[in-house]
Scaffold this motif. Structure first.
Motif, short mmCIF file in Angstrom:
data_model
loop_
_atom_site.label_atom_id
_atom_site.label_comp_id
_atom_site.label_asym_id
_atom_site.label_seq_id
_atom_site.Cartn_x
_atom_site.Cartn_y
_atom_site.Cartn_z
N LEU A 63 -28.23 39.47 -21.71
CA LEU A 63 -27.55 40.65 -21.17
C LEU A 63 -26.72 41.35 -22.24
O LEU A 63 -26.68 42.58 -22.31
CB LEU A 63 -26.68 40.25 -19.98
CG LEU A 63 -27.39 39.86 -18.69
CD1 LEU A 63 -26.39 39.40 -17.65
CD2 LEU A 63 -28.22 41.03 -18.17
N MET A 64 -26.05 40.55 -23.07
CA MET A 64 -25.28 41.14 -24.16
C MET A 64 -26.19 41.84 -25.16
O MET A 64 -25.84 42.90 -25.69
CB MET A 64 -24.46 40.05 -24.87
CG MET A 64 -23.35 39.45 -24.03
SD MET A 64 -22.49 38.11 -24.87
CE MET A 64 -21.69 39.00 -26.19
N ALA A 65 -27.35 41.24 -25.44
CA ALA A 65 -28.28 41.88 -26.37
C ALA A 65 -28.83 43.18 -25.82
O ALA A 65 -29.19 44.09 -26.59
CB ALA A 65 -29.43 40.92 -26.69
N GLY A 66 -28.88 43.32 -24.49
CA GLY A 66 -29.37 44.56 -23.90
C GLY A 66 -28.36 45.69 -23.91
O GLY A 66 -28.73 46.85 -23.69
N ARG A 74 -25.53 36.18 -33.86
CA ARG A 74 -24.38 35.32 -33.66
C ARG A 74 -23.47 35.82 -32.54
O ARG A 74 -22.71 35.04 -31.95
CB ARG A 74 -23.57 35.21 -34.95
CG ARG A 74 -22.90 36.51 -35.35
CD ARG A 74 -22.13 36.36 -36.63
NE ARG A 74 -21.39 37.58 -36.98
CZ ARG A 74 -20.68 37.75 -38.09
NH1 ARG A 74 -20.63 36.77 -38.97
NH2 ARG A 74 -20.04 38.88 -38.31
N ASP A 75 -23.55 37.13 -32.23
CA ASP A 75 -22.73 37.70 -31.17
C ASP A 75 -23.38 37.58 -29.80
O ASP A 75 -22.73 37.85 -28.79
CB ASP A 75 -22.44 39.17 -31.47
CG ASP A 75 -21.62 39.36 -32.74
OD1 ASP A 75 -20.78 38.49 -33.02
OD2 ASP A 75 -21.85 40.36 -33.46
N HIS A 135 -13.97 35.28 -32.54
CA HIS A 135 -13.75 36.19 -33.68
C HIS A 135 -14.09 37.64 -33.31
O HIS A 135 -13.33 38.57 -33.64
CB HIS A 135 -14.61 35.74 -34.86
CG HIS A 135 -14.51 36.63 -36.06
ND1 HIS A 135 -13.36 36.75 -36.82
CD2 HIS A 135 -15.42 37.47 -36.63
CE1 HIS A 135 -13.55 37.61 -37.80
NE2 HIS A 135 -14.80 38.06 -37.71
N HIS A 136 -15.21 37.82 -32.62
CA HIS A 136 -15.61 39.17 -32.21
C HIS A 136 -14.62 39.74 -31.19
O HIS A 136 -14.28 40.94 -31.22
CB HIS A 136 -17.01 39.13 -31.63
CG HIS A 136 -17.64 40.48 -31.53
ND1 HIS A 136 -18.93 40.66 -31.10
CD2 HIS A 136 -17.18 41.72 -31.80
CE1 HIS A 136 -19.23 41.95 -31.11
NE2 HIS A 136 -18.18 42.61 -31.52
N LEU A 183 -15.56 41.41 -21.58
CA LEU A 183 -15.80 40.49 -20.46
C LEU A 183 -16.87 39.46 -20.81
O LEU A 183 -16.70 38.26 -20.56
CB LEU A 183 -16.22 41.30 -19.23
CG LEU A 183 -16.58 40.49 -17.98
CD1 LEU A 183 -15.38 39.67 -17.51
CD2 LEU A 183 -17.08 41.40 -16.88
N TYR A 184 -17.97 39.92 -21.41
CA TYR A 184 -19.04 38.99 -21.77
C TYR A 184 -18.59 37.98 -22.82
O TYR A 184 -18.97 36.81 -22.77
CB TYR A 184 -20.26 39.78 -22.28
CG TYR A 184 -21.04 40.48 -21.20
CD1 TYR A 184 -20.89 40.12 -19.86
CD2 TYR A 184 -21.93 41.50 -21.51
CE1 TYR A 184 -21.61 40.76 -18.87
CE2 TYR A 184 -22.66 42.15 -20.51
CZ TYR A 184 -22.49 41.77 -19.20
OH TYR A 184 -23.19 42.41 -18.21
N LEU A 185 -17.80 38.42 -23.77
CA LEU A 185 -17.32 37.50 -24.81
C LEU A 185 -16.39 36.44 -24.22
O LEU A 185 -16.44 35.26 -24.62
CB LEU A 185 -16.61 38.28 -25.91
CG LEU A 185 -17.52 39.14 -26.81
CD1 LEU A 185 -16.68 40.02 -27.73
CD2 LEU A 185 -18.44 38.26 -27.64
#
Length: 233
Positions: A63-66, A74-75, A135-136, A183-185
Motif C-alpha cells: 500500500l505504501m508503494a502504491g 527500504r521505505d 528515520h523516515h 500513519l503508514y510509517l
C-alpha cells in the motif's frame, strides 16, 4: 487359589512400579511438556502470530508503494513481511512432523534448525524495517513540502539552498501524502516491532529447549546409587 493370589499380587506390584516411574521420572515429564506451549504444540502460537504479522506488514508495504512510485524499497518493508511469512510456514511444517525427543530424526532436526535460523533472519529484517521507518518518520516531521508538476517536493531546510530535496512522484496533494505516509510509517514501526519480539521469543524458546535441559543428575544417579550400596556392603 494360591496361584491366582500370587498373580494378583504380581500385577499390583507391576502397576505400582509403573506409577512410580511415571511420577518420579522428571525426564519423561519434561519430554512430554517441552514441546507444548499453553496446551498445544510448540510452534503453533508463534507460527500463527508470525503469519498474521507478516501478512499485515506485507500488505501495508505494498500500500505504501502504491502511494508514490519514488519511494525506496527500504521505505516499503514488504520484504520483512515476506520473510516472517516464510518463517511461519516453516513452523507449520514443523507441526506436521511427529515429535521425537532429542531430535532422533534428520528431518526434524533440519526443520527445527531452519525455523531457528529463519526466525533470527526475520528478527534482523524487522529491526531494520523499524529503523528505516523511524528515520523516515523523523525526517517527515521536519519537511516543508510543495506540489510541483504532479509531484510533492519536500525540503528539510528551506533557508539552505543546498539542502536535499525529496521528491514524491504521482502525488497531487502533499498534505494527504504526508499524513498517509506518517500513519503508514507508524503502523510499520509497531507491527515490525511486535514481529521482531515474536521472532526473538521463538528463538529463545528453541535455544532454551535445546541447550538448557540438562539430565546430569539422572545420568549419574545410578552411579551414585551403586557406590552407596558398595559402601554399605
Amino acid at each position: 487359589e494360591k496361584s491366582t493370589d500370587s498373580n494378583k499380587t504380581q500385577e499390583s506390584a507391576m502397576k505400582k512400579k509403573k506409577q512410580k516411574k511415571t511420577k518420579g521420572d522428571p525426564k519423561t515429564g519434561q519430554e512430554e511438556e517441552s514441546h507444548t506451549c499453553c496446551g498445544c504444540r510448540f510452534p503453533l502460537l508463534f507460527a500463527l502470530l508470525q503469519l498474521a504479522l507478516g501478512i499485515s506488514v506485507t500488505v501495508l508495504g505494498f500500500l505504501m508503494a502504491g502511494i508514490s512510485s519514488s519511494l525506496l524499497v527500504r521505505d516499503t518493508p514488504y520484504w520483512a513481511g515476506i520473510i516472517v511469512c516464510v518463517v511461519s510456514l516453516v513452523g507449520f511444517v514443523m507441526l506436521c512432523i511427529s515429535y521425537q525427543p532429542d531430535e532422533k530424526t534428520c528431518v526434524q532436526f533440519t526443520v527445527k534448525l531452519m525455523y531457528f535460523l529463519l526466525s533470527a533472519l526475520g528478527l534482523v529484517a524487522c529491526v531494520l524495517a523499524v529503523a528505516f521507518a523511524a528515520h523516515h518518520y523523523l525526517q517527515m516531521t521536519k519537511f516543508t513540502c510543495d506540489t510541483i508538476l504532479e509531484s510533492c517536493q519536500c525540503k528539510l531546510d528551506t533557508a539552505d539552498p543546498l539542502s536535499r530535496t525529496f521528491v514524491y512522484q504521482d502525488a497531487a496533494d502533499c498534505g494527504s501524502l504526508t499524513s498517509m505516509l506518517n500513519l503508514y510509517l507508524l503502523l510499520q514501526m509497531v507491527l515490525n516491532l511486535i514481529a521482531a519480539l515474536v521472532c526473538l521469543s521463538a528463538c529463545f524458546v528453541m535455544w532454551k529447549h535445546r541447550y538448557q535441559v540438562f539430565y546430569v543428575g539422572v545420568r549419574f544417579y545410578p552411579l551414585t546409587a551403586t557406590e552407596g550400596q558398595q559402601q554399605k556392603v
